[in-house]
Design a protein around this motif. Sequence first.
Motif, PDB file in Angstrom:
ATOM      1  N   MET A   1      -1.618  15.366  -5.484  1.00  0.00           N
ATOM      2  CA  MET A   1      -1.052  14.082  -5.840  1.00  0.00           C
ATOM      3  C   MET A   1      -1.340  13.837  -7.332  1.00  0.00           C
ATOM      4  O   MET A   1      -2.474  14.013  -7.763  1.00  0.00           O
ATOM      5  CB  MET A   1      -1.710  13.007  -4.962  1.00  0.00           C
ATOM      6  N   PRO A   2      -0.356  13.398  -8.078  1.00  0.00           N
ATOM      7  CA  PRO A   2      -0.576  13.126  -9.501  1.00  0.00           C
ATOM      8  C   PRO A   2      -1.634  12.038  -9.696  1.00  0.00           C
ATOM      9  O   PRO A   2      -1.829  11.201  -8.820  1.00  0.00           O
ATOM     10  CB  PRO A   2       0.792  12.641  -9.988  1.00  0.00           C
ATOM     11  N   PRO A   3      -2.320  12.034 -10.846  1.00  0.00           N
ATOM     12  CA  PRO A   3      -3.342  11.014 -11.100  1.00  0.00           C
ATOM     13  C   PRO A   3      -2.787   9.600 -10.951  1.00  0.00           C
ATOM     14  O   PRO A   3      -1.608   9.351 -11.196  1.00  0.00           O
ATOM     15  CB  PRO A   3      -3.761  11.292 -12.541  1.00  0.00           C
ATOM     16  N   GLY A   4      -3.675   8.688 -10.549  1.00  0.00           N
ATOM     17  CA  GLY A   4      -3.322   7.281 -10.428  1.00  0.00           C
ATOM     18  C   GLY A   4      -3.357   6.804  -8.989  1.00  0.00           C
ATOM     19  O   GLY A   4      -3.583   7.583  -8.061  1.00  0.00           O
ATOM     20  N   ALA A   5      -3.150   5.511  -8.828  1.00  0.00           N
ATOM     21  CA  ALA A   5      -3.097   4.893  -7.500  1.00  0.00           C
ATOM     22  C   ALA A   5      -1.629   4.767  -7.103  1.00  0.00           C
ATOM     23  O   ALA A   5      -0.837   4.163  -7.822  1.00  0.00           O
ATOM     24  CB  ALA A   5      -3.769   3.528  -7.523  1.00  0.00           C
ATOM     25  N   HIS A   6      -1.275   5.354  -5.980  1.00  0.00           N
ATOM     26  CA  HIS A   6       0.109   5.396  -5.515  1.00  0.00           C
ATOM     27  C   HIS A   6       0.287   4.460  -4.321  1.00  0.00           C
ATOM     28  O   HIS A   6      -0.365   4.631  -3.295  1.00  0.00           O
ATOM     29  CB  HIS A   6       0.487   6.834  -5.138  1.00  0.00           C
ATOM     30  N   ALA A   7       1.171   3.484  -4.471  1.00  0.00           N
ATOM     31  CA  ALA A   7       1.388   2.476  -3.440  1.00  0.00           C
ATOM     32  C   ALA A   7       2.044   3.079  -2.202  1.00  0.00           C
ATOM     33  O   ALA A   7       2.975   3.883  -2.305  1.00  0.00           O
ATOM     34  CB  ALA A   7       2.251   1.348  -3.990  1.00  0.00           C
ATOM     35  N   ALA A   8       1.528   2.683  -1.050  1.00  0.00           N
ATOM     36  CA  ALA A   8       2.097   3.104   0.236  1.00  0.00           C
ATOM     37  C   ALA A   8       1.764   2.030   1.263  1.00  0.00           C
ATOM     38  O   ALA A   8       0.787   1.297   1.121  1.00  0.00           O
ATOM     39  CB  ALA A   8       1.516   4.444   0.674  1.00  0.00           C
ATOM     40  N   SER A   9       2.584   1.950   2.288  1.00  0.00           N
ATOM     41  CA  SER A   9       2.284   1.059   3.412  1.00  0.00           C
ATOM     42  C   SER A   9       1.493   1.857   4.446  1.00  0.00           C
ATOM     43  O   SER A   9       1.446   3.092   4.394  1.00  0.00           O
ATOM     44  CB  SER A   9       3.576   0.534   4.030  1.00  0.00           C
ATOM     45  N   LEU A  10       0.916   1.151   5.399  1.00  0.00           N
ATOM     46  CA  LEU A  10       0.240   1.857   6.490  1.00  0.00           C
ATOM     47  C   LEU A  10       1.227   2.729   7.261  1.00  0.00           C
ATOM     48  O   LEU A  10       0.886   3.816   7.713  1.00  0.00           O
ATOM     49  CB  LEU A  10      -0.464   0.859   7.418  1.00  0.00           C
ATOM     50  N   ILE A 127      -4.866   8.726  -5.645  1.00  0.00           N
ATOM     51  CA  ILE A 127      -5.307   8.109  -4.404  1.00  0.00           C
ATOM     52  C   ILE A 127      -4.171   7.214  -3.907  1.00  0.00           C
ATOM     53  O   ILE A 127      -3.215   6.957  -4.638  1.00  0.00           O
ATOM     54  CB  ILE A 127      -6.611   7.292  -4.568  1.00  0.00           C
ATOM     55  N   ILE A 128      -4.302   6.744  -2.696  1.00  0.00           N
ATOM     56  CA  ILE A 128      -3.277   5.875  -2.110  1.00  0.00           C
ATOM     57  C   ILE A 128      -3.759   4.432  -2.141  1.00  0.00           C
ATOM     58  O   ILE A 128      -4.884   4.135  -1.736  1.00  0.00           O
ATOM     59  CB  ILE A 128      -2.959   6.319  -0.670  1.00  0.00           C
ATOM     60  N   SER A 129      -2.905   3.554  -2.626  1.00  0.00           N
ATOM     61  CA  SER A 129      -3.177   2.123  -2.674  1.00  0.00           C
ATOM     62  C   SER A 129      -2.348   1.449  -1.581  1.00  0.00           C
ATOM     63  O   SER A 129      -1.133   1.630  -1.524  1.00  0.00           O
ATOM     64  CB  SER A 129      -2.771   1.596  -4.056  1.00  0.00           C
ATOM     65  N   ILE A 130      -3.020   0.687  -0.725  1.00  0.00           N
ATOM     66  CA  ILE A 130      -2.338   0.012   0.378  1.00  0.00           C
ATOM     67  C   ILE A 130      -2.533  -1.495   0.236  1.00  0.00           C
ATOM     68  O   ILE A 130      -3.654  -1.988   0.313  1.00  0.00           O
ATOM     69  CB  ILE A 130      -2.876   0.485   1.743  1.00  0.00           C
ATOM     70  N   SER A 131      -1.445  -2.203   0.016  1.00  0.00           N
ATOM     71  CA  SER A 131      -1.491  -3.658  -0.070  1.00  0.00           C
ATOM     72  C   SER A 131      -1.560  -4.212   1.349  1.00  0.00           C
ATOM     73  O   SER A 131      -0.664  -3.978   2.152  1.00  0.00           O
ATOM     74  CB  SER A 131      -0.253  -4.188  -0.785  1.00  0.00           C
ATOM     75  N   ASP A 135       1.548  -5.964   4.498  1.00  0.00           N
ATOM     76  CA  ASP A 135       1.841  -4.706   5.184  1.00  0.00           C
ATOM     77  C   ASP A 135       2.489  -4.985   6.534  1.00  0.00           C
ATOM     78  O   ASP A 135       1.941  -5.721   7.352  1.00  0.00           O
ATOM     79  CB  ASP A 135       0.574  -3.876   5.381  1.00  0.00           C
ATOM     80  N   PRO A 136       3.671  -4.416   6.780  1.00  0.00           N
ATOM     81  CA  PRO A 136       4.396  -4.689   8.027  1.00  0.00           C
ATOM     82  C   PRO A 136       3.595  -4.349   9.290  1.00  0.00           C
ATOM     83  O   PRO A 136       3.745  -5.023  10.306  1.00  0.00           O
ATOM     84  CB  PRO A 136       5.633  -3.789   7.934  1.00  0.00           C
ATOM     85  N   LEU A 137       2.745  -3.361   9.214  1.00  0.00           N
ATOM     86  CA  LEU A 137       1.973  -2.975  10.391  1.00  0.00           C
ATOM     87  C   LEU A 137       0.906  -4.001  10.752  1.00  0.00           C
ATOM     88  O   LEU A 137       0.515  -4.117  11.910  1.00  0.00           O
ATOM     89  CB  LEU A 137       1.336  -1.598  10.168  1.00  0.00           C
TER      90      LEU A 137
END
Length: 144
Positions: A1-10, A127-131, A135-137
């Motif tokens: 995964m490229p550097p940085g925080a990457h937004a994703a949902s659950l 890394i993965i950032s989860i708001s 989050d719909p879940l």
Amino acid sequence: MPPGAHAASLENVAAAFATNVWRRELFDGLVLASGKLRLAGCTVIYLDGSYVTGKPKPGDFDACWDPSGVDLAKLDPVFLEFGNGRAAQKAAFKGEFFPSTMLCADVGQAFVDFFQLDRFTGKQKGIISISLSADPLLLGKVQP
């Protein structure tokens, strides 16, 4: 995964990483913890560790949570139990959680920054950032 925080949902995390029975169990623990953190006012978590790789049977997942706006009176105390290798957190959620601003004693960096370093090469990674707030879940499962 490229550097940085990457937004994703659950749901994105489930689709990408909850790919077998064990990984689904870990994901269920992540969702449970995310709901508890959201209830205390946490708005974002960061996911890292072998769970966000192709490893078929990661031991657990590693996460950190943003303490901004968190009501400590509403926070499940297990999120502040770090003894015995985070055994209480692993028993409750099958993973480990650290406040994102807490310093990792081994490297002297906040966990959110430490998670973005490859522990073998020292190079930057993603890394993965989860708001959690929308989050719909989690919607409908947790009272605001």
